[in-house]
Scaffold this motif. Structure first.
Motif, PDB file in Angstrom:
ATOM      1  N   MET A   1       1.179  -1.070   0.195  1.00  0.00           N
ATOM      2  CA  MET A   1       0.125   0.526   0.281  1.00  0.00           C
ATOM      3  C   MET A   1       0.689   1.570  -0.240  1.00  0.00           C
ATOM      4  O   MET A   1       0.908   2.301  -0.607  1.00  0.00           O
ATOM      5  CB  MET A   1      -1.193   0.197   1.238  1.00  0.00           C
ATOM      6  N   LYS A   2       2.570   1.090   0.897  1.00  0.00           N
ATOM      7  CA  LYS A   2       2.372   2.378   0.930  1.00  0.00           C
ATOM      8  C   LYS A   2       3.874   2.560  -0.358  1.00  0.00           C
ATOM      9  O   LYS A   2       3.131   4.122  -0.909  1.00  0.00           O
ATOM     10  CB  LYS A   2       3.817   1.901   2.098  1.00  0.00           C
ATOM     11  N   ALA A   3       3.665   0.918  -0.983  1.00  0.00           N
ATOM     12  CA  ALA A   3       3.917   2.087  -2.611  1.00  0.00           C
ATOM     13  C   ALA A   3       3.255   2.689  -3.673  1.00  0.00           C
ATOM     14  O   ALA A   3       3.983   3.549  -4.120  1.00  0.00           O
ATOM     15  CB  ALA A   3       5.261   0.814  -3.338  1.00  0.00           C
ATOM     16  N   ILE A   4       2.126   2.021  -3.177  1.00  0.00           N
ATOM     17  CA  ILE A   4       1.301   2.290  -3.682  1.00  0.00           C
ATOM     18  C   ILE A   4       0.671   3.726  -3.934  1.00  0.00           C
ATOM     19  O   ILE A   4       0.829   4.881  -4.948  1.00  0.00           O
ATOM     20  CB  ILE A   4      -0.072   1.511  -4.198  1.00  0.00           C
ATOM     21  N   GLY A   5       1.425   4.495  -2.929  1.00  0.00           N
ATOM     22  CA  GLY A   5       0.407   5.049  -2.278  1.00  0.00           C
ATOM     23  C   GLY A   5       1.929   6.341  -2.285  1.00  0.00           C
ATOM     24  O   GLY A   5       1.337   7.889  -3.344  1.00  0.00           O
ATOM     25  N   ILE A   6       2.892   6.231  -2.491  1.00  0.00           N
ATOM     26  CA  ILE A   6       4.044   7.108  -3.160  1.00  0.00           C
ATOM     27  C   ILE A   6       4.059   7.688  -5.013  1.00  0.00           C
ATOM     28  O   ILE A   6       4.157   8.379  -4.890  1.00  0.00           O
ATOM     29  CB  ILE A   6       5.504   6.335  -2.990  1.00  0.00           C
ATOM     30  N   LEU A   7       3.224   6.643  -5.293  1.00  0.00           N
ATOM     31  CA  LEU A   7       3.077   6.011  -6.799  1.00  0.00           C
ATOM     32  C   LEU A   7       2.500   7.256  -6.915  1.00  0.00           C
ATOM     33  O   LEU A   7       2.526   7.543  -7.862  1.00  0.00           O
ATOM     34  CB  LEU A   7       2.861   3.848  -7.384  1.00  0.00           C
ATOM     35  N   ILE A   9       1.239   9.602  -5.661  1.00  0.00           N
ATOM     36  CA  ILE A   9       1.948  11.136  -5.387  1.00  0.00           C
ATOM     37  C   ILE A   9       2.781  11.423  -5.964  1.00  0.00           C
ATOM     38  O   ILE A   9       3.051  12.752  -6.613  1.00  0.00           O
ATOM     39  CB  ILE A   9       3.372  10.905  -3.790  1.00  0.00           C
ATOM     40  N   ILE A  10       3.787  10.520  -6.335  1.00  0.00           N
ATOM     41  CA  ILE A  10       4.661  10.547  -8.000  1.00  0.00           C
ATOM     42  C   ILE A  10       4.126  11.307  -9.334  1.00  0.00           C
ATOM     43  O   ILE A  10       4.064  12.422  -9.980  1.00  0.00           O
ATOM     44  CB  ILE A  10       5.484   9.806  -8.090  1.00  0.00           C
ATOM     45  N   PHE A  11       2.573  10.682  -8.990  1.00  0.00           N
ATOM     46  CA  PHE A  11       1.611  10.679 -10.547  1.00  0.00           C
ATOM     47  C   PHE A  11       1.073  11.858 -10.211  1.00  0.00           C
ATOM     48  O   PHE A  11       1.374  13.025 -10.865  1.00  0.00           O
ATOM     49  CB  PHE A  11       0.728   9.860 -10.943  1.00  0.00           C
ATOM     50  N   GLY A  12       1.181  12.685  -8.986  1.00  0.00           N
ATOM     51  CA  GLY A  12       0.123  13.922  -8.552  1.00  0.00           C
ATOM     52  C   GLY A  12       1.586  15.005  -9.060  1.00  0.00           C
ATOM     53  O   GLY A  12       1.167  15.915  -8.989  1.00  0.00           O
ATOM     54  N   ILE A  13       2.640  14.843  -8.676  1.00  0.00           N
ATOM     55  CA  ILE A  13       3.304  15.981  -8.862  1.00  0.00           C
ATOM     56  C   ILE A  13       3.828  15.906 -10.436  1.00  0.00           C
ATOM     57  O   ILE A  13       3.620  17.161 -11.071  1.00  0.00           O
ATOM     58  CB  ILE A  13       4.974  15.406  -7.783  1.00  0.00           C
ATOM     59  N   MET A 134      -3.106  16.862 -10.110  1.00  0.00           N
ATOM     60  CA  MET A 134      -2.612  16.762  -9.318  1.00  0.00           C
ATOM     61  C   MET A 134      -3.085  16.827  -7.474  1.00  0.00           C
ATOM     62  O   MET A 134      -3.003  15.521  -7.010  1.00  0.00           O
ATOM     63  CB  MET A 134      -1.774  18.160  -9.075  1.00  0.00           C
ATOM     64  N   PHE A 135      -4.263  17.721  -7.235  1.00  0.00           N
ATOM     65  CA  PHE A 135      -4.674  17.264  -5.255  1.00  0.00           C
ATOM     66  C   PHE A 135      -5.626  16.170  -5.322  1.00  0.00           C
ATOM     67  O   PHE A 135      -5.055  15.034  -4.626  1.00  0.00           O
ATOM     68  CB  PHE A 135      -5.784  18.264  -5.518  1.00  0.00           C
ATOM     69  N   LYS A 136      -6.055  15.378  -6.845  1.00  0.00           N
ATOM     70  CA  LYS A 136      -6.411  14.170  -5.673  1.00  0.00           C
ATOM     71  C   LYS A 136      -5.752  12.865  -6.569  1.00  0.00           C
ATOM     72  O   LYS A 136      -5.587  12.610  -5.767  1.00  0.00           O
ATOM     73  CB  LYS A 136      -7.131  14.062  -7.337  1.00  0.00           C
ATOM     74  N   PHE A 137      -4.813  13.095  -7.049  1.00  0.00           N
ATOM     75  CA  PHE A 137      -3.178  11.920  -6.444  1.00  0.00           C
ATOM     76  C   PHE A 137      -3.313  12.087  -5.189  1.00  0.00           C
ATOM     77  O   PHE A 137      -2.800  11.324  -4.563  1.00  0.00           O
ATOM     78  CB  PHE A 137      -2.271  11.894  -7.680  1.00  0.00           C
ATOM     79  N   LEU A 138      -2.251  13.380  -4.909  1.00  0.00           N
ATOM     80  CA  LEU A 138      -1.912  14.117  -3.740  1.00  0.00           C
ATOM     81  C   LEU A 138      -2.481  13.027  -2.809  1.00  0.00           C
ATOM     82  O   LEU A 138      -1.942  12.203  -2.313  1.00  0.00           O
ATOM     83  CB  LEU A 138      -1.513  14.997  -3.546  1.00  0.00           C
ATOM     84  N   ILE A 139      -3.702  13.232  -2.687  1.00  0.00           N
ATOM     85  CA  ILE A 139      -4.632  12.875  -1.648  1.00  0.00           C
ATOM     86  C   ILE A 139      -4.859  11.972  -1.679  1.00  0.00           C
ATOM     87  O   ILE A 139      -4.956  10.998  -0.623  1.00  0.00           O
ATOM     88  CB  ILE A 139      -6.119  14.213  -1.510  1.00  0.00           C
ATOM     89  N   VAL A 140      -4.841  10.542  -2.829  1.00  0.00           N
ATOM     90  CA  VAL A 140      -5.039   9.522  -2.602  1.00  0.00           C
ATOM     91  C   VAL A 140      -3.761   9.138  -2.047  1.00  0.00           C
ATOM     92  O   VAL A 140      -3.267   7.721  -1.537  1.00  0.00           O
ATOM     93  CB  VAL A 140      -5.649   8.695  -3.864  1.00  0.00           C
TER      94      VAL A 140
END
Length: 162
Positions: A1-7, A9-13, A134-140
């Protein structure tokens, strides 16, 4: 889950950076472009027999950099009892605005778009789309990282109790 979350966040950036790029491109186009009025040379109205839409085709004539130019503009419109089909005379009487970049202001950073609208103000092509993604990806992404931490803590708590 953490790796998907980091992914996420990268998509959000990345989507935020692309949003900034498209906003700057839109802004450069809005500042460099000019608006001219056009006249309708001919108009064609084709109703769709299965839906309450009509296909409208216009041939617009306008002055671009001091030379007469023409542009074919196609769009669809809904019609009903309250909003009847537009007549050819009404379409020919309209003066749509055409926005373009003059030859002396063109560069590789400013797109050479020709836009037709009913108003002379440029609303932008992309709007806030990149920033919204960006905000959607970062929040998720942040939610998934927090969820993985809470889940790991609960597992540790249950393993200690046994």
């Amino acid at each position: 889950m953490k790796a998907i979350g980091i992914l996420f966040i990268i998509f959000g950036i990345l989507s935020g950076l692309l949003g900034v790029r498209s906003y700057l491109r839109d802004d450069a186009y809005a500042k460099a472009s000019v608006v001219v009025n056009s006249s309708v040379k001919w108009a064609e109205v084709k109703p769709n027999p299965w839906k309450s839409t009509v296909s409208i085709k216009l041939m617009l004539i306008y002055m671009r950099d001091g030379v007469a130019d023409s542009l074919e503009h196609n769009y669809s419109q809904f019609y009903s009892k309250d909003n009847p089909l537009p007549t050819i005379e009404k379409l020919k009487a309209a003066t749509p605005h055409i926005r373009y970049v003059p030859k002396e202001k063109r560069s590789k950073n400013i797109p050479d778009w020709v836009m037709v609208s009913n108003k002379d103000k440029h609303d932008g092509v992309y709007g806030q789309t990149g920033f919204g993604w960006m905000f959607k990806f970062l929040i998720v992404g942040i939610f998934l990282i927090f969820y993985s931490r809470v889940r790991r803590k609960t597992r540790e708590l249950f393993s200690l109790q046994k």
